[in-house]
Design a protein around this motif. Structure first.
Motif: not given
Length: 687
Positions: A512-513, A540-542, A578-583, A593-596
């Protein structure tokens, strides 16, 4: 009376070369303007005003005296002035007797411009053939050649240090088998040593002293031209060190020398060595202000130390074998499998294991390990990530790889919950294939080391990552340290990869970053928030959203700030659940990939949670009626936010360390929320 006046004006005039006699002789009046030979009060100019092509001027066999001599070729021409071997005129230091060539004026009385060459090939075997009343200036692109047995110390003493002379060449072509040159306390432009004038093709140059030496250009040693020095001060070379099938003896007597090199080390064949019996050393200190290169196809023998002290780094362009020692004082030494750094069996490698910027960027080979210990200060991307081997035998090659260990294999054996997605190491070429590995960790660089008991070394063999154990650890959680494996069978033979791992799902989030992630709701809608540690490798963060937590779509790209540690992004207004994720997207295109994170969704169960804290510890036990992801915030007694994190709870009891040992003792407050609904508020007491 008029005749005497004209003669005096003539005597102090500038006299220029015409070359009309076409024989190149100084002593022929036909080669000079107005047909007169230059006199002791004349300023002589050799240029291309009259003779437009390259030419050579040969001085006579008798003494010549002028006020000054300037050799200034045109931009594309060269002019050579030669004092021939047939001239035997010389006198001792301090003597007023004639010399082959004398200047009487003030200032730069012998000035060589670009394209000019002055060859002192005097045939005298002693004394000085030149007497310069003032300075010698050798401009960049010009050359003075000392091809004689006569002295040179008086000449070097007056060598110009003016701007534009940094690369002017002072070249020794001594005809004898051995020659002592004047270095101590001297300042040269470029210095060249040659054996081209020797009948045997070999000249042993030597120098000794206790004062620093400055070479503002290159130091060049040609084939057959050896240099042996006995210095206890620094020889500072601003240009390149160029050795072409020559021998450089850096400690021939009772002194240890240092050659501080700001240019490149370019060596074809030959050797750098020392020959004293008093344990004195020679040190090559690479201390440039821009990146340097080492291209050495020769050898290092005896007690020669290579010292890297360049924050811009040093690049190997040929394999390099250190026979005695390598010191990493500052910056990185960049190697590759083609241009490998090799440490000889008895050679040492010194680096500060806690200094992030001092390491070998690429593979290191250590020869002759015999059931021994060696620390490999490897790293990549500006960060040191060392590995040490214990009880290993062979000529071992170690390299650090800042990539996910899952790229080697996703198969994980018993005792391992997860591997590092950030890094692994390769170990090759062992003879016996048995030993222990000590891996360094850094809480920020390794993605988070939160607990040492569950920290593991994982080794790859037979297609599977296996638990190599945790025999010992150093350092502390959330800081820096190391973990040592148990005995690994096949280490360096069939087991060629190792990485950091964890035996627990809830500790050591090695991949994990992100330091923290959470969702919050304002009047304008939902926002995703995240904090990062070191994101130097991220550009970049997506931001991705999903309705079901399975299929995600990207809605935004956020540039990495590097200096920025906290980020916040507002979701589109139509997304109210909903659900959010940060890559995090790396420079090479790889994603972490970050946590959902779930937002705006109702709780699946109204079951409550409860918490038990063992007295005075930072560990808590949380009991939940179901599996759920919650958001935890910790505040100090003054109400200031101390930490926040996402936490996965399992049905039953989940044990988690929320406050580590370095946190000050006192009272803290814990809140647990799910989807914006607060489930629990509880006080924590840390002894």
């Amino acid at each position: 009376m008029l005749l005497l006046l004209l003669l005096s004006v003539k005597a102090g005039a500038e006299v220029r070369w015409t070359g009309l006699s076409a024989n190149g002789l100084w002593a022929d009046p036909g080669n000079w303007e107005n047909g007169f030979l230059p006199g002791a009060n004349d300023d002589v100019l050799l240029d291309n005003s009259f003779q437009l092509t390259d030419y050579t001027v040969r001085l006579p066999d008798f003494a010549v005296s002028v006020r000054s001599l300037q050799v200034l070729p045109g931009s594309l021409q060269s002019i050579i002035v030669e004092l021939p071997v047939t001239n035997l005129v010389s006198s001792a230091a301090g003597s007023l007797l004639d010399r082959a060539f004398t200047t009487t004026g003030n200032g730069y009385t012998l000035l060589l411009g670009k394209g000019a060459v002055f060859i002192n090939a005097s045939g005298s075997s002693s004394g000085y053939a030149l007497r310069l009343n003032d300075s010698l200036q050798v401009k960049n692109g010009a050359k003075y050649i000392h091809r004689t047995r006569t002295g040179h110390a008086d000449i070097v003493q007056f060598l110009s240090k003016a701007a534009g002379t940094e690369n002017g060449i002072f070249r020794f072509e001594n005809p004898d088998a051995a020659s002592t040159i004047s270095l101590s306390g001297r300042v040269y432009g470029s210095l060249e040593l040659s054996a081209s004038a020797s009948n045997t093709g070999i000249v042993s140059y030597s120098a000794a002293g206790t004062n620093p030496v400055v070479i503002r250009g290159d130091l060049l040693m040609e084939p057959g031209a050896g240099l042996a020095i006995n210095f206890d001060d620094t020889i500072h070379v601003f240009g390149d060190l160029v050795i072409n099938n020559a021998i450089f003896n850096m400690a021939s007597g009772n002194r240890s020398s240092v050659l501080l090199l700001q240019g490149n080390w370019l060596q074809t064949g030959g050797a750098i060595s020392e020959t004293n019996v008093q344990q004195k050393t020679g040190t090559l200190l690479l201390n440039g202000t821009v990146g340097q290169t080492i291209s050495c196809t020769g050898i290092l023998t005896d007690s020669i130390v290579v010292d890297i002290m360049n924050s811009a780094g040093v690049q190997l362009l040929q394999p390099l074998r250190c026979s005695f020692g390598l010191r990493l004082s500052k910056g990185q030494l960049r190697t590759s499998n083609s241009f490998l750094l090799t440490m000889a069996p008895n050679a040492w490698l010194l680096a500060d294991s806690i200094a992030q910027q001092e390491f070998v960027d690429g593979p290191i080979k250590k020869e002759g390990l015999n059931n021994g210990y060696f620390l490999f200060p490897v790293g990549r991307n500006g960060k040191q990530r060392w590995l040490a081997l214990r009880n290993v035998t062979g000529d071992i090659v170690v390299e650090y790889h800042p990539e996910t260990a899952y790229g080697i294999s996703t198969s994980i054996g018993a005792g391992i919950d997860h591997l590092s997605r950030l890094e692994y190491w390769s170990v090759n070429n062992a003879a016996m294939g048995f030993g222990q590995v000590e891996l360094s960790y850094d809480h920020l660089l390794s993605g988070g080391v939160s607990e040492l008991v569950s920290l593991r070394v994982a080794s790859f063999s037979g297609g599977t990552w296996s638990d190599a154990g945790n025999l010992a650890t150093s350092g502390a959680a959330f800081e820096k340290g190391s973990v040592t494996s148990g005995d690994i069978q096949g280490l360096g033979t069939i087991t060629q990869f190792v990485t950091l791992a964890s035996s627990s799902r809830f500790t050591n989030v090695l991949p994990i970053l992100f330091a923290d992630q959470w969702m919050d709701y304002l009047s304008t809608g939902w926002n995703c928030n995240w904090r990062v540690g070191n994101d130097d490798g991220i550009f970049m963060y997506a931001i991705e959203l999903s309705e079901d937590g399975i299929a995600f779509e990207k809605i935004a790209d956020i540039p990495a700030g590097h200096e920025q540690k906290y980020f916040r992004h507002s979701l589109p207004a139509n997304w109210n659940k909903g659900y959010c994720r940060i890559n995090a997207i790396g420079d090479g295109g790889k994603a972490v990939k970050g946590e959902v994170m779930r937002f705006g969704l109702p709780m699946k169960s109204a079951g409550l949670i409860s918490m038990l804290q063992p007295a005075g510890s930072g560990t808590v036990q949380i009991q939940s009626s179901q599996n759920r992801q919650v958001f935890v915030e910790i505040f100090d007694s003054g109400g200031r936010l101390f930490n926040r994190r996402n936490l996965q709870l399992h049905k039953g009891v989940t044990t988690v360390q929320l406050l580590h040992q370095s946190v000050p003792a006192g009272v803290y407050w814990l809140t647990v929320s799910e989807n914006g609904n607060k489930l629990l508020t509880r006080g924590l007491f840390l002894q």
